[in-house]
Design a protein around this motif. Structure first.
Motif, short mmCIF file in Angstrom:
data_model
loop_
_atom_site.label_atom_id
_atom_site.label_comp_id
_atom_site.label_asym_id
_atom_site.label_seq_id
_atom_site.Cartn_x
_atom_site.Cartn_y
_atom_site.Cartn_z
N VAL A 1 0.87 -1.17 0.00
CA VAL A 1 0.00 0.00 0.00
C VAL A 1 0.91 1.22 0.00
CG1 VAL A 1 -1.90 1.19 1.14
CG2 VAL A 1 -1.71 -1.30 1.32
N ALA A 2 0.98 1.89 -1.13
CA ALA A 2 1.88 3.03 -1.30
C ALA A 2 1.48 3.75 -2.58
CB ALA A 2 3.34 2.57 -1.37
N THR A 3 2.12 4.88 -2.85
CA THR A 3 1.88 5.55 -4.13
C THR A 3 2.32 4.63 -5.26
OG1 THR A 3 4.05 6.61 -4.14
CG2 THR A 3 2.22 7.84 -3.12
N PRO A 4 1.75 4.79 -6.45
CA PRO A 4 2.18 3.96 -7.58
C PRO A 4 3.69 4.04 -7.84
CG PRO A 4 0.14 5.08 -8.13
CD PRO A 4 0.60 5.66 -6.83
N GLU A 5 4.27 5.21 -7.62
CA GLU A 5 5.70 5.38 -7.86
C GLU A 5 6.53 4.53 -6.88
OE1 GLU A 5 3.74 9.33 -9.05
OE2 GLU A 5 3.50 7.83 -7.45
N VAL A 6 6.14 4.53 -5.60
CA VAL A 6 6.87 3.75 -4.61
C VAL A 6 6.64 2.25 -4.84
CG1 VAL A 6 7.07 3.22 -2.14
CG2 VAL A 6 6.97 5.60 -2.91
N VAL A 7 5.42 1.88 -5.20
CA VAL A 7 5.15 0.48 -5.53
C VAL A 7 6.05 0.01 -6.67
CG1 VAL A 7 3.45 -1.09 -6.53
CG2 VAL A 7 2.78 0.40 -4.64
N ALA A 8 6.12 0.80 -7.74
CA ALA A 8 6.94 0.42 -8.90
C ALA A 8 8.41 0.30 -8.51
CB ALA A 8 6.76 1.44 -10.02
N TYR A 9 8.88 1.22 -7.69
CA TYR A 9 10.27 1.16 -7.23
C TYR A 9 10.53 -0.13 -6.45
CZ TYR A 9 14.08 2.13 -3.93
OH TYR A 9 15.20 2.04 -3.14
N CYS A 10 9.64 -0.48 -5.53
CA CYS A 10 9.84 -1.68 -4.72
C CYS A 10 9.74 -2.94 -5.58
CB CYS A 10 8.82 -1.73 -3.59
SG CYS A 10 9.11 -0.49 -2.31
N GLN A 11 8.85 -2.93 -6.56
CA GLN A 11 8.75 -4.08 -7.46
C GLN A 11 10.03 -4.24 -8.29
OE1 GLN A 11 5.11 -2.89 -9.39
NE2 GLN A 11 3.87 -4.36 -8.23
N ASP A 12 10.62 -3.14 -8.70
CA ASP A 12 11.85 -3.19 -9.48
C ASP A 12 13.06 -3.60 -8.64
OD1 ASP A 12 10.56 -2.45 -11.78
OD2 ASP A 12 11.14 -0.32 -11.66
N GLU A 13 13.09 -3.11 -7.39
CA GLU A 13 14.28 -3.27 -6.58
C GLU A 13 14.26 -4.49 -5.66
OE1 GLU A 13 17.15 -1.23 -6.40
OE2 GLU A 13 16.36 -0.39 -8.26
N GLY B 1 11.30 -7.14 -5.26
CA GLY B 1 10.54 -8.36 -5.41
C GLY B 1 9.28 -8.19 -6.24
N ASP B 2 8.59 -9.30 -6.42
CA ASP B 2 7.39 -9.33 -7.26
C ASP B 2 6.16 -9.12 -6.38
OD1 ASP B 2 5.69 -9.63 -9.38
OD2 ASP B 2 5.74 -11.83 -9.34
N PHE B 3 5.97 -7.89 -5.95
CA PHE B 3 4.88 -7.58 -5.03
C PHE B 3 3.57 -7.32 -5.77
CE2 PHE B 3 8.74 -6.05 -2.92
CZ PHE B 3 8.62 -6.62 -1.68
N ASP B 4 2.47 -7.70 -5.14
CA ASP B 4 1.17 -7.20 -5.56
C ASP B 4 0.97 -5.84 -4.91
OD1 ASP B 4 0.48 -9.43 -7.05
OD2 ASP B 4 -0.38 -10.46 -5.33
N ALA B 5 0.16 -5.01 -5.56
CA ALA B 5 -0.17 -3.69 -5.00
C ALA B 5 -1.66 -3.62 -4.76
CB ALA B 5 0.26 -2.58 -5.95
N VAL B 6 -2.05 -2.91 -3.73
CA VAL B 6 -3.47 -2.75 -3.47
C VAL B 6 -4.13 -2.11 -4.68
CG1 VAL B 6 -3.27 -0.49 -2.33
CG2 VAL B 6 -5.18 -1.99 -1.77
N GLY B 7 -5.23 -2.70 -5.15
CA GLY B 7 -5.89 -2.20 -6.34
C GLY B 7 -5.14 -2.50 -7.62
N GLY B 8 -4.02 -3.23 -7.53
CA GLY B 8 -3.23 -3.56 -8.70
C GLY B 8 -2.24 -2.50 -9.11
N MET B 9 -2.30 -1.31 -8.51
CA MET B 9 -1.43 -0.22 -8.95
C MET B 9 -0.97 0.67 -7.81
SD MET B 9 -4.37 2.19 -10.73
CE MET B 9 -5.03 0.79 -11.64
N GLY B 10 -1.38 0.41 -6.59
CA GLY B 10 -1.09 1.32 -5.50
C GLY B 10 -2.23 2.31 -5.33
N MET B 11 -2.03 3.30 -4.50
CA MET B 11 -3.08 4.30 -4.26
C MET B 11 -2.43 5.67 -4.23
SD MET B 11 -3.84 3.84 -0.14
CE MET B 11 -5.17 5.05 -0.20
N GLU C 1 18.16 9.26 -10.87
CA GLU C 1 17.13 10.15 -10.39
C GLU C 1 15.78 9.44 -10.38
OE1 GLU C 1 17.25 13.25 -9.15
OE2 GLU C 1 19.43 13.09 -9.22
N ALA C 2 15.15 9.36 -9.22
CA ALA C 2 13.84 8.73 -9.11
C ALA C 2 13.05 9.44 -8.02
CB ALA C 2 13.97 7.25 -8.78
N SER C 3 11.79 9.67 -8.29
CA SER C 3 10.92 10.31 -7.31
C SER C 3 9.76 9.39 -6.98
CB SER C 3 10.37 11.63 -7.85
OG SER C 3 9.39 12.16 -6.96
N GLY C 4 9.42 9.35 -5.70
CA GLY C 4 8.28 8.55 -5.28
C GLY C 4 7.00 9.33 -5.21
N GLY C 5 6.98 10.53 -5.80
CA GLY C 5 5.79 11.36 -5.67
C GLY C 5 5.75 11.99 -4.28
#
Length: 245
Positions: A65-77, A79-89, A118-122
């Motif tokens: 459960v995180a912003t889509p940007e942070v979810v994408a970062y964690c998935q890349d760095e 593991g293969d996480f699911d995100a709430v709603g499929g995309m984060g919130m 350079e990466a921003s989590g929103g």
């Protein structure tokens, strides 16, 4: 609702049959907990700094459960996480996480990720976790917990979070230097009109060493009658038992 502080900003929340873990970072002097000993259903991330996502890789079975940007970062760095709603919130949203309702609100901080590029989590975030969905009709039987994340004092605590999301307990950073210090955190307690405040994000590194009693004195100076609950690492606080009788 039972809250367990694992040092720094790391919290476990048990609500009904649902377990949530906020900002997993167990490389801090307050905890003896092995990250692998916990099995949360949901992992909530306020932002992408290393001292808030440091142990997220231990929880690939959980939903992020995180912003889509942070979810994408964690998935890349990590593991293969699911995100709430499929995309984060995102900010202002409320999502249902098992028996919990999680509302994301802004915090005033930074959110660059330490990746070598350079990466921003929103916008950084905080969360209000409750057993009922927030509405404009107050529910005296509901219970809610506000984890402010890393933040400075902000008027939305007074104008939005306190009067409309109505947290009973707030976990607020007091470390200063990177976040609010004791004085501004005490003003936040008063603005939020909570029954109890838990100091967090302190004593982890030399720049954020603080005495939580100084925070308690500042809270009293505002005129607030909130209890300051300075937990030891790995100590729990039962909100329902202590505040809702």
């Amino acid at each position: 609702m039972e809250l367990t502080w694992y040092g720094h900003s790391t919290f476990g929340v048990e609500l009904g049959d649902t377990s949530l873990l906020i900002d997993p970072f167990f490389d801090n002097p307050k905890t003896d907990t092995d990250p692998g000993a916990l099995d949360p259903d949901y992992v909530l991330l306020t932002h992408g700094h290393a001292d808030h996502v440091g142990d997220v890789d231990a929880y690939e079975g959980a939903t992020l459960v995180a912003t889509p940007e942070v979810v994408a970062y964690c998935q890349d760095e990590f593991g293969d996480f699911d995100a709430v709603g499929g995309m984060g919130m995102n900010l202002g949203g409320t999502v249902e996480c098992g028996d919990a309702y999680v509302t994301m609100h802004r915090s005033d901080h930074t959110n660059g990720m330490e990746t070598g590029y350079e990466a921003s989590g929103g916008m950084p975030a905080g969360f209000v976790i409750s057993d009922t969905k927030p509405t404009q009709v107050a529910d005296e039987d509901s219970v809610s917990f506000y984890h402010a994340g890393d933040t400075s004092l902000m008027t939305s605590m007074r104008d939005v979070i306190g009067p409309f999301l109505e947290p009973d307990v707030a976990a607020l950073p007091i470390g200063d230097h990177f976040t609010m210090g004791p004085m501004q955190a005490a003003v936040a307690v008063d603005w939020l009109d909570v029954d109890a405040a838990i100091p967090i994000h302190y004593d982890t590194f030399p720049p954020i060493e603080q005495d939580p009693e100084a925070f308690a004195k500042e809270v009293r100076a505002t005129g607030s009658d909130a209890d300051v609950v300075a937990l030891d690492g790995d100590e729990s606080f039962d909100v329902t038992e202590n505040l809702m009788d």
